[in-house]
Design an enzyme around this catalytic site. Structure first.
Site, short mmCIF file in Angstrom:
data_model
loop_
_atom_site.label_atom_id
_atom_site.label_comp_id
_atom_site.label_asym_id
_atom_site.label_seq_id
_atom_site.Cartn_x
_atom_site.Cartn_y
_atom_site.Cartn_z
N ASP A 1 42.08 15.16 18.73
CA ASP A 1 41.45 16.28 19.44
C ASP A 1 40.10 15.80 19.97
OD1 ASP A 1 41.01 18.78 20.43
OD2 ASP A 1 40.57 19.72 18.52
N GLU B 1 44.06 20.63 30.46
CA GLU B 1 43.94 22.09 30.52
C GLU B 1 43.74 22.63 31.93
OE1 GLU B 1 41.59 25.51 27.98
OE2 GLU B 1 42.18 23.60 27.14
N LYS C 1 47.98 22.52 29.53
CA LYS C 1 47.48 23.54 28.60
C LYS C 1 47.15 24.82 29.34
CE LYS C 1 44.72 22.39 25.12
NZ LYS C 1 43.59 21.81 24.37
N THR D 1 47.74 27.25 24.48
CA THR D 1 46.56 27.17 23.62
C THR D 1 45.94 28.55 23.40
OG1 THR D 1 44.46 25.96 23.34
CG2 THR D 1 45.00 26.71 25.56
N PHE E 1 45.17 28.28 16.53
CA PHE E 1 43.82 27.81 16.23
C PHE E 1 43.40 28.19 14.80
CE2 PHE E 1 41.44 26.86 20.42
CZ PHE E 1 42.49 26.09 20.86
#
Length: 323
Positions: free
Chosen positions: A17, A97, A133, A157, A179
């Site tokens: 990440d 993303e 994403k 996400t 998350f």
């Protein structure tokens, strides 16, 4: 005895990440994921000035538009440039993303995703190695459903609730990213409780519930726990399809010796009594309104990614002026 990181990799795909290419090279994950905050942090590092300048140069050569338009093109190109560098050092996939400001715009999200994939493919990367994403809004999930039919794989996400997870599975998206840490943050703030034991961590319980639902009902969508606050959360989710982990926690896992037990297992999930859920739009929106944690964290997450993106645009505007 092998360290926790090596053991984790035998049961779960470890994903880095980070936008820091050097950190990714050090820990050798199979996959990597980025977001506007991570890209902005990496772009500010002197080591990556050449990548930033390359993205700005590309954006200028496209012609047309004022400085703001050049910078918007450069933001997309920068994400792809980092993605291409990352693909050069990992064997698997990189997540890139879509602009968070398009989170409630299905068509805009689809157009942006196609543009990002086109840039990757023009550079020689195969679309099978890219995950686009998108935020887990109803509109984002609908965009992902169409993109998947075009062979553009998606990572949904900012996912916090079961309603989002079920809708993603029904849309046959490739991967979701619940998350963990942000869920924990919300519960600590709302209850005033300062800490939770790893097994009682609300984020851990959330991902475990989603994982078991998916495996029970044979959904192909992969579950990738994300946004960890401590190593205990990761240990409790050993066995999850994927876990995306910050470099600091990868280092902690690598330094920890002992036996790492598998906690999530599809065989165990298959034996559970979990009813299948229908998730039409009306049900999704009703459940989202009723789930204050998911409602608050999705809204906060979109605003946070938007702020990071605006910060990156400011950073690139200043860099463009200095060239």
């Amino acid at each position: 005895m092998a360290n926790f990181l090596d053991q984790l990799k035998t049961m779960t795909v470890a994903v880095s990440d980070s936008g820091d290419i050097n950190s990714i090279a050090k820990f050798k994950p199979r996959d990597a994921t980025t977001n506007p905050s991570l890209i902005a942090t990496a772009a500010a590092m002197p080591a990556y000035a050449e990548i930033v300048d390359s993205a700005l140069g590309w954006a200028k050569k496209q012609g047309g538009g004022d400085t703001a338009e050049v910078v918007k093109r450069a933001v997309d190109r920068l994400a792809v440039e980092f993605g291409l560098k990352i693909l050069g050092i990992i064997p698997g996939r990189v997540s890139t993303e879509v602009d968070a400001r398009l989170s409630y715009d299905t068509k805009g999200s689809i157009d942006k995703a196609r543009a990002l994939i086109a840039m990757y493919e023009e550079a020689g990367a195969k679309r099978e190695r890219i995950l686009i994403k998108l935020a887990s809004t109803w509109e984002g999930i609908r965009a992902a459903e169409l993109l998947e039919k075009e062979g553009i794989h998606c990572n949904l996400t900012l996912l916090f609730g079961m309603h989002q997870a079920v809708a993603c599975a029904d849309a046959k998206v490739t991967l979701i990213s619940p998350f963990v840490g942000r869920i924990l943050d919300w519960y600590k703030k709302s209850t005033g409780k300062e800490s939770y034991a790893p097994a009682e961590d609300p984020g851990v319980k959330n991902v475990t519930e989603i994982y078991n639902y998916y495996k029970k009902h044979g959904h192909k969508t992969e579950v990738m726990g994300a946004s960890f606050r401590n190593m205990g959360e990761i240990v409790e989710l050993a066995g999850c399809d994927l876990l995306t982990i910050a470099p600091s926690l990868l280092a902690e896992l690598e330094k920890t010796e002992g036996e790492l037990k598998r906690k999530l297992d599809p065989k165990n999930a298959a034996a559970l009594d979990i009813p299948k859920m229908a998730m039409p739009e009306a049900t999704f929106r009703s459940m989202h309104e009723a789930d204050r944690m998911s409602f608050d964290k999705l809204d906060e997450g979109i605003k946070g990614f938007t702020k990071a993106l605006e910060g990156l645009e400011k950073q690139l505007t200043e860099r463009l002026a200095s060239l």
